[in-house]
Scaffold this active site. Structure first.
Site: not given
Length: 412
Positions: A163, A313, A334, A339, A397
């Site tokens: 991502c 976050e 998003k 996403h 990830f």
């Protein structure tokens, strides 16, 4: 002295617009791109909503034969790159093609090709596999096809960091120009994996929202968030060395002033719980730009709407900015387009540039209910205010963290 890098062109293919202007107008209007999946039959699936690109035909952007030899993720990249080229005003036959490079990544490549060719093997045997299966499937072919279609002969790379792919691609292009490897780079990300295996795989990770209401399925930072919604598309920026841009009279949108990275070294899917890794990426971007944290007023968050990402976050932002975090505007694009995985950071970079250009911070669409520890300003409404800097986060990830810092351009 490090060379300065500016943005001189942009191109986008998104679920809410097939070019930068239409996409941006949709963002300003708070339009969402969520709808029932049409790419395949979702009977038997628990996830029925995605943010698909609508109305795209590859042959509208390139030669029909060339389009036939590309999977959708490559077509999206070529279309966005061609728009970015036109927007930049570059006349390629007057440039040294070996000084113009490509850094366009895809997190996954073509799951469509894998599914299609495996079915042939299973039903008809290995001899029936398409001879172009591999060059259509592999993720570097977005960069490869853009360089071929535009005749770009400089550095050509494919950064794959899940991502964070789009953000890392732009960052590495930035470094390439800073260090003199190129004068111009076409940089960004692309993705198209709204497929049976794509949806099933992310569902198995419990990462996807199962909410069937398009208005409620993607709720970054909201107490009722339930996972992300898969999107698709591409974003490409033309990054250019400042003097090169000035010498040809280019329109300059913004300056890219900082790039920071880190790794959580923690877990294959979950971010570090204390946010330390993401915080370090932000701190590194600010240090790279030599900009004090107090000068930042806005962050385009990774903001996926998963429970862990948004919580961790938020902790990362607080760790990086301390008490100043309470004064920041933090939004998630998003909330409108889902996403886009490898394309997310690139499309969000375009949003950052447009917000600085127009003095407008878009709302996190759908955000209504605060969560206990998530107590920052997540832009429940849009703001009309100057945006001198825009910090954009992407967290992938594997623990990949990347941040870009853009500065509003002002003619001297």
């Amino acid at each position: 002295m490090m060379r300065r890098v500016v943005v001189t062109g942009m191109g986008a293919i998104t679920p809410i617009g097939l070019n930068v202007d239409s996409f941006w107008q949709s963002v300003r209007a708070g339009k969402i791109g969520f709808a029932p999946i049409t790419h395949f039959d979702t009977t038997g699936y628990k996830n029925h909503i995605a943010a698909e690109v609508k109305g795209f035909e590859g042959k509208d952007y390139m030669d029909f034969k060339a389009a036939k030899r590309m999977e959708l993720f490559s077509q999206y990249a070529v279309a966005a790159a061609k728009e970015a080229l036109a927007d930049s005003g570059l006349t390629l036959d007057q440039e040294d093609a070996y000084r113009i490079g490509t850094a366009i990544g895809s997190g996954i490549g073509s799951l469509q090709a894998v599914e299609r060719e495996y079915k042939k093997i299973f039903e008809k045997g290995p001899s029936r596999v398409n001879p172009l299966f591999v060059p259509m499937m592999i993720s570097n072919m977005a960069a490869g096809n853009v360089s071929i279609q535009l005749g770009l002969k400089g550095k050509s790379i494919n950064v794959v960091t899940a991502c964070a792919t789009g953000t890392n691609s732009i960052g590495e292009a930035f470094r390439s120009i800073q260090y003199g490897d190129a004068d111009v780079m076409f940089a960004g990300g692309t993705e198209s994996c709204i497929t049976p295996t794509g949806i099933a795989g992310f569902h198995a990770l419990t990462a996807l929202s199962q909410v069937g209401d398009p208005a409620k399925c993607s709720l970054p930072f909201d107490k009722n968030r339930s996972g992300f919604v898969m999107g698709e598309g591409a974003g490409v920026l033309v990054l250019e060395e400042l003097e090169h841009a000035k010498n040809r009279g280019a329109h300059i949108y913004a300056e890219l002033v900082g790039y920071g990275c880190s790794s959580d070294a923690y877990h294959i899917t979950s971010p570090a719980e204390n946010g330390a890794g993401a915080a370090r990426a932000m701190v590194n971007a600010l240090a790279d730009a030599q900009v004090a944290p107090e000068k930042i007023t806005y962050i385009n968050a990774h903001g996926t709407a998963t429970h862990h990402n948004d919580l961790f976050e938020t902790r990362a932002i607080k760790l990086a900015f301390g008490e100043h975090a309470a004064d920041l505007k933090v939004n998630s694009t998003k909330s409108m387009i889902g996403h886009l995985l490898g394309a997310a950071g690139a499309v969000e970079a375009i949003v950052c540039v447009k917000q600085m250009e127009e003095g407008y911070i878009h709302a996190t669409v759908g955000y209504e209910t605060p969560d206990e520890e998530l107590d920052l300003d997540y832009c429940q409404t849009a703001y009309e205010e100057a945006v001198p800097y825009a910090l954009s986060n992407s967290l992938g990830f594997g623990g990949h963290n990347a941040s870009l810092l853009f500065s509003r351009w002002e003619e001297m």
